[in-house]
Scaffold this motif. Structure first.
Motif, PDB file in Angstrom:
ATOM      1  N   GLN A   1       0.749  -1.238  -0.179  1.00  0.00           N
ATOM      2  CA  GLN A   1       0.003  -0.477  -0.129  1.00  0.00           C
ATOM      3  C   GLN A   1       1.385   1.246  -0.054  1.00  0.00           C
ATOM      4  OE1 GLN A   1      -3.043   0.381  -0.436  1.00  0.00           O
ATOM      5  NE2 GLN A   1      -4.195  -0.865   0.860  1.00  0.00           N
ATOM      6  N   ASN A   2       0.022   1.994  -0.635  1.00  0.00           N
ATOM      7  CA  ASN A   2       1.408   3.457  -0.294  1.00  0.00           C
ATOM      8  C   ASN A   2       1.398   4.525   1.012  1.00  0.00           C
ATOM      9  OD1 ASN A   2      -1.810   4.387  -0.951  1.00  0.00           O
ATOM     10  ND2 ASN A   2      -1.396   6.112   0.166  1.00  0.00           N
ATOM     11  N   VAL A   3       0.835   3.827   1.241  1.00  0.00           N
ATOM     12  CA  VAL A   3       1.171   4.734   2.958  1.00  0.00           C
ATOM     13  C   VAL A   3       2.066   4.331   3.447  1.00  0.00           C
ATOM     14  CG1 VAL A   3      -0.408   2.426   3.929  1.00  0.00           C
ATOM     15  CG2 VAL A   3      -0.285   4.924   5.398  1.00  0.00           C
ATOM     16  N   ILE A   4       3.084   2.421   2.999  1.00  0.00           N
ATOM     17  CA  ILE A   4       4.000   2.084   3.697  1.00  0.00           C
ATOM     18  C   ILE A   4       4.887   2.012   2.593  1.00  0.00           C
ATOM     19  CG2 ILE A   4       4.980  -0.056   3.900  1.00  0.00           C
ATOM     20  CD1 ILE A   4       2.848   1.241   6.822  1.00  0.00           C
ATOM     21  N   PHE A   5       4.558   1.803   1.601  1.00  0.00           N
ATOM     22  CA  PHE A   5       5.769   1.793   0.468  1.00  0.00           C
ATOM     23  C   PHE A   5       5.916   3.774   0.200  1.00  0.00           C
ATOM     24  CE2 PHE A   5       6.930   2.990  -4.561  1.00  0.00           C
ATOM     25  CZ  PHE A   5       8.081   2.242  -3.891  1.00  0.00           C
ATOM     26  N   ASP A   6       5.307   4.829   0.175  1.00  0.00           N
ATOM     27  CA  ASP A   6       5.851   5.974   0.361  1.00  0.00           C
ATOM     28  C   ASP A   6       6.662   6.389   1.262  1.00  0.00           C
ATOM     29  OD1 ASP A   6       4.475   5.818  -2.284  1.00  0.00           O
ATOM     30  OD2 ASP A   6       3.447   7.109  -2.169  1.00  0.00           O
ATOM     31  N   LEU A   7       6.052   5.865   2.337  1.00  0.00           N
ATOM     32  CA  LEU A   7       7.048   6.035   2.888  1.00  0.00           C
ATOM     33  C   LEU A   7       8.316   5.312   2.712  1.00  0.00           C
ATOM     34  CD1 LEU A   7       7.273   7.137   6.848  1.00  0.00           C
ATOM     35  CD2 LEU A   7       6.106   5.196   7.567  1.00  0.00           C
ATOM     36  N   LEU A   8       8.414   4.481   3.172  1.00  0.00           N
ATOM     37  CA  LEU A   8      10.078   3.629   3.263  1.00  0.00           C
ATOM     38  C   LEU A   8      10.511   4.438   2.128  1.00  0.00           C
ATOM     39  CD1 LEU A   8       8.391  -0.216   2.815  1.00  0.00           C
ATOM     40  CD2 LEU A   8       9.709   1.267   4.716  1.00  0.00           C
ATOM     41  N   MET A   9      10.206   5.048   0.804  1.00  0.00           N
ATOM     42  CA  MET A   9      10.264   5.756   0.036  1.00  0.00           C
ATOM     43  C   MET A   9      11.433   6.938   0.539  1.00  0.00           C
ATOM     44  SD  MET A   9       9.151   5.722  -3.640  1.00  0.00           S
ATOM     45  CE  MET A   9       7.603   6.904  -3.625  1.00  0.00           C
ATOM     46  N   GLY A  10      10.783   7.387   0.788  1.00  0.00           N
ATOM     47  CA  GLY A  10      11.118   8.385   2.110  1.00  0.00           C
ATOM     48  C   GLY A  10      12.045   8.317   2.504  1.00  0.00           C
TER      49      GLY A  10
END
Length: 286
Positions: A151-160
């Motif tokens: 999910q983007n809530v996790i993936f985008d956090l991991l990217m950041g």
């Protein structure tokens, strides 16, 4: 492994509508019952859709259990998206950390759980992804899992956070343990493509993001997302193709037919008529 051109989504089942809170509440009430959800999946199956992408929301658990028990929808392939973070937050609020471990870890394989904890104890933080998959995919027992998306809530956090090892661990474990295709939902297609392809070194990863004629929730800009879809470096799933109802079906379909780089289209609908129409029109080549 590739996905079908058209993928059924589950926003309608969870009472999600980005444009209308009243419509969202109506959907939430309607799909509080398992049979109502199964009916819509049945309509999609009859129309010709063979891929169903869903979040690991507790509402879907009895639905998937009934599909596995009754062997419904032969040849349907399933694409869970995880984690559904709200269920952990709700459990924590209701009963604290003890409730989280009791409710969400109780059915896990004890040997796998022990192995993951042991890896964490010696600093192998990629075991976090092993543990996440172990917990989240319990509801998928007995069904054909074709892909697993973060999910983007996790993936985008991991990217950041530049957490490359955790993303690599997810990709590796999905392939090794489940023989499925890993994928990534994001709110920034260009950044995700750069990280996955250039920094981690994945070959044509599957990326799912907002993509529509109105530029609705397309970041960092509609122009850049159109460009990164078209460059051929990733396999792309377009979501929010109707801009949460702001676009007419004709406008949405014309855009999907002419845009480059759209491998699959994800949409959710609660109407048999709309499912049939969307499947037929979005499947049609220009």
């Amino acid at each position: 492994m590739s996905f079908g051109r058209i993928i059924l989504g589950d926003n309608q089942f969870l009472g999600i509508n980005h444009a209308s809170p009243s419509k969202a509440a109506e959907l939430s009430d309607r799909f509080a019952h398992t049979d109502a959800i199964l009916e819509v999946i049945g309509w999609a199956y009859e129309a010709g859709i063979r891929d169903f992408m869903f979040t690991t929301h507790e509402r879907l658990q009895p639905v998937l259990a009934e599909i596995a028990r009754s062997r419904l929808f032969p040849d349907m392939q399933y694409i869970p998206c995880l984690p559904y973070a709200h269920k952990y937050a709700n459990t924590m609020t209701e009963g604290g950390m003890k409730a989280v471990f009791t409710r969400h870890l109780g059915e896990c394989s004890k040997s796998r759980l022990a192995a993951s904890v042991a890896k964490l104890a010696i600093g192998r933080f990629s075991a976090v992804m092993e543990l996440l998959l172990e917990i989240e995919l319990l509801m998928c027992r007995g069904i054909a899992v074709k892909g697993v998306f973060l999910q983007n809530v996790i993936f985008d956090l991991l990217m950041g956070l530049r957490a490359h090892r955790l993303i690599e661990g997810f990709d590796r474990e999905v392939r090794r343990r489940f023989g499925a295709t890993p994928g990534y939902i994001t709110m920034n297609h260009g950044l995700a493509q750069t990280l996955l392809c250039d920094e981690i070194g994945l070959s044509q990863p599957w990326v799912c993001t907002n993509f529509n004629a109105g530029g609705f929730r397309m970041h960092p800009s509609p122009e850049q997302v159109v460009q990164t879809f078209a460059n051929g470096r990733s396999c792309n799933i377009a979501m929010s193709v109707f801009a949460s109802g702001a676009l007419s079906a004709d406008a949405a379909v014309r855009f999907m037919q002419t845009a480059r780089g759209v491998d699959s289209v994800l949409f959710g609908s609660s109407s048999q008529k709309n499912i049939v129409r969307n499947f037929e029109q979005l499947s049609r080549k220009p």
